[in-house]
Design an enzyme around this catalytic site. Structure first.
Site, PDB file in Angstrom:
ATOM      1  N   GLU A 188      24.043 -10.040  -1.607  1.00  0.00           N
ATOM      2  CA  GLU A 188      25.485 -10.020  -1.827  1.00  0.00           C
ATOM      3  C   GLU A 188      26.200 -11.017  -0.925  1.00  0.00           C
ATOM      4  O   GLU A 188      25.782 -11.256   0.213  1.00  0.00           O
ATOM      5  CB  GLU A 188      26.030  -8.610  -1.566  1.00  0.00           C
ATOM      6  CG  GLU A 188      25.434  -7.573  -2.495  1.00  0.00           C
ATOM      7  CD  GLU A 188      25.616  -6.143  -2.018  1.00  0.00           C
ATOM      8  OE1 GLU A 188      25.496  -5.223  -2.846  1.00  0.00           O
ATOM      9  OE2 GLU A 188      25.854  -5.944  -0.810  1.00  0.00           O
TER      10      GLU A 188
ATOM     11  N   GLU B  16      26.563  -2.980 -12.235  1.00  0.00           N
ATOM     12  CA  GLU B  16      25.387  -2.252 -11.775  1.00  0.00           C
ATOM     13  C   GLU B  16      25.786  -0.840 -11.372  1.00  0.00           C
ATOM     14  O   GLU B  16      26.947  -0.577 -11.052  1.00  0.00           O
ATOM     15  CB  GLU B  16      24.729  -2.939 -10.573  1.00  0.00           C
ATOM     16  CG  GLU B  16      24.024  -4.234 -10.889  1.00  0.00           C
ATOM     17  CD  GLU B  16      23.249  -4.778  -9.686  1.00  0.00           C
ATOM     18  OE1 GLU B  16      23.365  -4.172  -8.586  1.00  0.00           O
ATOM     19  OE2 GLU B  16      22.553  -5.782  -9.845  1.00  0.00           O
TER      20      GLU B  16
END
Length: 547
Positions: free
Chosen positions: A255, A455
């Protein structure tokens, strides 16, 4: 204006002698750039057109990136939401470099394909592929895995995983950075992020040394680029056909963020009070902060992170920095947070630029991921987001600059929290709001007209979580005009193929994909799998034993 100029200038200030394609790079900041600053790129990169931005919008000159024009309609799309399933972290063994439990993997692929799943998401771990030495790549296990996916008609979403997985070798799924990289970190500890207490994170190399030749003569950006370039060469026959998406790892857990707290703690029950720690105490980050402070004539602001930021588990209202009227909203606080989040955006820009150059004209879509840090979202300062590098508060949109960055490179924005409900979180933490976080991020993606990949935050297959996934998908896919949306289920394990879980999962795929010809139907009593071969039953049984 001065802060923006200082941030851009100090991007190359700490490495004036290194002859790198990125040395002269003055990357665009999310803040107003003075007219004399220009984006310059070495000819060794296929950079994006500077005019390739979201020209339909007019942004304010303030740090908040406010929009002054209405949202234009995104392009039409008549398809449903394709579903991908993320494979186990050790799908390719970290020690052997071979496909783990290959027979069970093949059976699982068969079941997923019959269920109408679009494809699988595969993490190509840096610590596995380049484990033996710099420039020594072992892709064999991943080539085998991609061929296996192709055999079963599945697409592959490839994740360039430049981060560590797990917290220690005693944990399952432990995949560290390459050994030779860890050796360099042992010799130079400041290659790792550090907080104010001197605690170092080895999840990801500090972005403070992005363009310094600290890895056997190469910079981290060059190492990541070489990895992706070798990937492109090795998998050239699959690109655009089987491998349709590439997610570029940009930080811990892949990320775009700082390791403000260990990744594994993000899903612990007591995460609800986690403030996080600013990761600005390695010498490279401190050099940049100090230079930036001097350039605006405030040298006293360049010695470290904010004072009064409290402890990890403290109530933000009890801290002088994060409380509602705290110093986060003072000239000093704004200076520091613009610098801190600005460097994160510069790091993301370098990786976006490298990925665009390397995968240009290969037929694959490029994506990057943003963390779903939703606890303390209901406070004024959003402390957990600030320490992670997202300058998002109740008066400032910190995700729109990221969406604008991805839009410049026509990238997909990947985000989590599709399965989470405010009602569940509020039971233990009233200030948490995963739904509001997701709405803000989805809105930023819509404003910039970029694709979104959702997600689940927690690996659960209960009815409430899956119903929430369908509801969340409507944030981005409802209406006559739809920008592209896809969903990653994280992640495949033995429980997925349990009879009750499988029924729920296949129902989810059907609901998202709007499939009329829904193939998946497992008769667990009779042991029959409704695909082309009756021999599939034995294979599926092996898949259910997957662990």
């Amino acid at each position: 204006m001065a802060i923006s100029a200082a941030i851009a200038t100090t991007t190359s200030f700490i490495h004036p002698s290194y002859d790198s394609p990125f040395t002269a790079l003055h990357l665009p900041s999310p803040y107003p750039r003075p007219a004399h600053l220009r984006l310059t790129v070495s000819s060794s990169l296929n950079s994006s057109n500077p005019n390739n931005s979201v020209s339909s919008f007019s942004f304010s000159t303030g740090g908040g990136g406010e929009l002054h024009h209405a949202l234009p309609p995104p392009p039409p799309s008549g398809r449903g939401v394709p579903v991908f399933v993320t494979l186990p972290v050790d799908a390719v063994g970290p020690e052997t470099g071979k496909v783990a439990r290959r027979k069970a993997m093949g059976a699982s692929f068969m079941a997923l394909a019959a269920a109408g799943v679009e494809g699988v998401a595969v993490e190509f771990w840096w610590g596995v592929v380049e484990r033996d030495g710099p420039g020594v790549y072992d892709w064999d296990g991943y080539v085998d895995l991609v061929r296996l996916a192709r055999r079963h008609g599945l697409k592959v979403r490839a994740v360039m995983a430049f981060h560590q997985c797990g917290s220690s070798s005693s944990n399952s799924g432990w995949i560290p950075l390459p050994r030779w990289v860890l050796e360099e970190m042992d010799e130079e500890p400041d290659l790792a992020y550090s907080d104010r207490f001197g605690r170092r994170s080895h999840e990801y190399i500090s972005l403070g040394c992005d363009v310094l030749p600290i890895l056997k003569g190469r910079s981290p950006i060059q190492v990541y680029s070489d990895f992706m370039r070798n990937f492109r060469y090795t998998f050239r026959e699959f690109l655009g056909l089987v491998i349709t998406d590439i997610q570029v790892g940009m930080g811990p857990a892949g990320e775009l963020r700082y390791p403000s707290c260990p990744t594994e703690k993000l899903t612990w029950p007591w995460r609800v009070r986690e403030l996080g720690e600013f990761q600005c105490y390695d010498k490279f980050m401190l050099a940049s902060l100090n230079a930036c402070a001097k350039l605006i004539g405030m040298s006293e602001w360049g010695s470290g992170g904010p004072l009064g930021a409290g402890s990890l588990m403290q109530n933000p209202e009890e801290t002088s920095f994060f409380k509602s009227d705290g110093s986060w909203n003072t000239p000093y606080g704004r200076f520091f947070l613009e610098w801190y989040s600005g460097l994160l955006l510069h790091h993301g820009e370098r990786l976006c630029m490298a990925a665009e150059s390397i995968f240009w004209n290969t037929g694959v879509r490029i994506s990057g991921k943003v963390a779903g840090i939703h606890w303390h979202y209901g406070t004024n300062s959003h402390p957990s987001e600030l320490t992670a590098g997202y300058y998002n508060t109740f008066i400032r949109d910190g995700y729109l600059p990221i969406a604008r960055l991805f839009a410049r490179y026509k990238m997909t924005l990947c985000c989590t929290c599709f399965d989470m409900q405010d009602a569940d979180e509020e039971k233990v933490n009233p200030s948490s709001s995963p739904e509001k976080f997701l709405r803000q991020l989805a809105f930023a993606a819509r404003m910039c007209n970029i694709p979104l990949a959702g997600e689940n935050f927690v690996t659960k297959l209960d009815d409430a979580s899956l119903t929430q996934v369908v509801k969340s998908s409507k944030l981005y896919s409802s209406g006559v005009y739809e920008p592209s949306l896809s969903f990653n289920y994280v992640r495949m394990n033995r429980d997925l193929f349990d009879s009750h879980n499988w029924t729920r999962f296949t129902r989810l795929v059907k609901q998202l994909s709007h499939s009329r010809n829904f193939q998946a139907k497992l008769d667990f009593g009779g042991g029959e799998f409704s695909c082309s071969s009756t021999l599939a039953a034995e294979e599926v049984g092996a898949a259910f034993a997957y662990h």
